[in-house]
Design an enzyme around this catalytic site. Structure first.
Site, mmCIF file in Angstrom:
data_model
loop_
_atom_site.group_PDB
_atom_site.id
_atom_site.type_symbol
_atom_site.label_atom_id
_atom_site.label_comp_id
_atom_site.label_asym_id
_atom_site.label_seq_id
_atom_site.Cartn_x
_atom_site.Cartn_y
_atom_site.Cartn_z
ATOM 1 N N ARG A 50 14.364 -1.913 2.016
ATOM 2 C CA ARG A 50 12.978 -2.402 2.066
ATOM 3 C C ARG A 50 12.906 -3.897 1.760
ATOM 4 O O ARG A 50 12.104 -4.627 2.348
ATOM 5 C CB ARG A 50 12.092 -1.598 1.115
ATOM 6 N N LYS A 149 6.489 -6.286 0.737
ATOM 7 C CA LYS A 149 6.408 -6.335 -0.724
ATOM 8 C C LYS A 149 6.650 -7.786 -1.131
ATOM 9 O O LYS A 149 7.749 -8.165 -1.530
ATOM 10 C CB LYS A 149 7.441 -5.373 -1.331
ATOM 11 N N GLU A 182 -4.312 2.849 -0.570
ATOM 12 C CA GLU A 182 -3.430 3.284 -1.654
ATOM 13 C C GLU A 182 -3.989 2.702 -2.948
ATOM 14 O O GLU A 182 -5.113 2.200 -2.969
ATOM 15 C CB GLU A 182 -1.986 2.805 -1.426
HETATM 16 N N1 PXG Z 1 2.129 0.556 -3.476
HETATM 17 C C1 PXG Z 1 2.283 -0.692 -3.954
HETATM 18 C C2 PXG Z 1 1.324 -1.739 -3.549
HETATM 19 C C3 PXG Z 1 3.355 -0.990 -4.804
HETATM 20 O O1 PXG Z 1 3.535 -2.220 -5.266
HETATM 21 C C4 PXG Z 1 4.042 1.331 -4.664
HETATM 22 C C5 PXG Z 1 2.970 1.546 -3.806
HETATM 23 C C6 PXG Z 1 4.971 2.454 -4.932
HETATM 24 O O2 PXG Z 1 6.161 2.251 -4.172
HETATM 25 P P1 PXG Z 1 7.553 2.827 -4.679
HETATM 26 O O3 PXG Z 1 8.520 2.415 -3.639
HETATM 27 O O4 PXG Z 1 7.797 2.232 -6.026
HETATM 28 O O5 PXG Z 1 7.387 4.310 -4.749
HETATM 29 C C7 PXG Z 1 4.261 0.034 -5.165
HETATM 30 C C8 PXG Z 1 5.377 -0.293 -6.077
HETATM 31 C C9 PXG Z 1 3.666 -2.375 -11.700
HETATM 32 C C10 PXG Z 1 4.445 -2.378 -10.435
HETATM 33 O O6 PXG Z 1 3.974 -3.188 -12.574
HETATM 34 C C11 PXG Z 1 4.318 -1.379 -9.501
HETATM 35 C C12 PXG Z 1 5.052 -1.421 -8.307
HETATM 36 C C13 PXG Z 1 5.863 -2.464 -8.107
HETATM 37 C C14 PXG Z 1 5.996 -3.448 -9.024
HETATM 38 C C15 PXG Z 1 5.283 -3.427 -10.221
HETATM 39 O O7 PXG Z 1 2.744 -1.559 -11.844
HETATM 40 N N2 PXG Z 1 4.878 -0.397 -7.403
#
Ligand code: PXG
Length: 290
Positions: A50, A149, A182
């Protein structure tokens, strides 16, 4: 703490980047949040995949190969004696001029921080979380695609502030058409009549790695999984709701905008998926220690 920065390891206090780095000046860069469980890095390959997709979308050359980054993440965990932890991996555009042209940046910078994760309180997982929809809409995919991301998370941060102002930890974000996208750092699922539904990526969601794992676990458990456009009405009338993310794992949602979801406590299918998710995180991943 030892921090990886462009091929070398620095002490926490000496790990520094330039004030001319475009990651700082413009949020020009990409990142990943990864977790380690039980001495293994969970879904490492998927996270690095990713990272490279995000970089490709913004035409950023990562100055290391996929395999080199995988090795560096594992090595950073090893040097910090991580068994259970959180890894933040960033690639910035690098040092440039005081102009936004990325062509002036000679070389991207790679940063890896392996530390502890700050978890939601355990009661939240037992009782479930209350969330709200917020006024800030999700970025258009034709503008800054939420699938990237990127280091520019202001869209999500604004929504997080609005959730906090409403006394909540997370926010449901809608896209410009009013469909559910989301949360600010988590994907969202509902369960209706035994079937799981989560918004399509085209609604403005990140290709969540936890999202994918949960979809696979649900299918393996015999549940239908689909990705239709969802409205707030669909959330309100769901039997169960939960959010997924690397940090959050799976958090049951019991109230949205004042509407009680299902019976107002974590649902049966949600609890089953939580158990299976924990079993998987414990038993798989890239080993840190040989
Ligand atoms: N949506 C968004 C916008 C994210 O940033 C997720 C979904 C979940 O994706 P994964 O691949 O982790 O299942 C993310 C990722 C935080 C934090 O501090 C959260 C994320 C990334 C970085 C920091 O809350 N979530």
């Amino acid at each position: 703490m030892k921090i990886f920065l462009d091929g070398r390891y620095y002490d926490e206090r000496t790990a520094k980047i330039s004030v001319f780095d475009h990651g700082l000046l413009y949020g020009d860069g990409v990142f990943e949040g990864i977790r380690a469980y039980n001495g293994r890095v969970f879904k490492l390959k998927e996270h690095i995949d990713r990272l490279f997709y995000s970089a490709k979308a913004i035409l950023l050359t990562i100055p290391m190969s996929h395999a080199e980054i995988m090795r560096a993440v594992v090595e950073t965990c090893r040097r910090n004696q991580v068994r259970d932890g959180y890894i933040r991996l960033l690639v910035t555009r690098g040092v440039g001029t005081l102009g936004l042209n990325p062509n002036r940046c000679k070389r991207g910078s790679v940063i890896i921080i392996a530390g502890k994760i700050q978890l939601y309180p355990p009661e939240l997982y037992k009782r479930g979380m209350e969330i709200v929809t917020v006024p800030t809409t999700r970025n258009l995919h034709s503008a800054v695609n939420p699938a990237i991301k990127s280091l520019n998370y202001l869209n999500n941060i604004l929504a997080k502030i609005e959730a906090n102002n409403a006394g909540c930890e997370e926010a449901i974000m809608l896209n410009a058409e009013g469909y559910v996208a989301e949360c600010t750092g988590d994907n969202v699922f509902i369960v209706k009549d035994g079937e799981l539904m989560t918004p399509p990526l085209s609604a403005g969601a990140l290709y969540g790695i936890t999202r994918r794992v949960v979809m696979d676990l649900a299918q393996a458990a015999g549940h239908r999984v689909s990705e239709p456009n969802l409205t707030r009405y669909d959330l309100f009338n769901a039997d169960e709701c939960f959010v997924t993310g690397t940090g959050a794992e799976i958090v049951p949602i019991v109230k949205i905008d004042g509407r009680v979801i299902g019976r107002g406590k974590p649902g049966k299918i949600t609890r089953k998926l939580v158990a299976r998710y924990h079993a998987l995180t414990k038993a798989s991943g890239e080993p840190i220690y040989a």
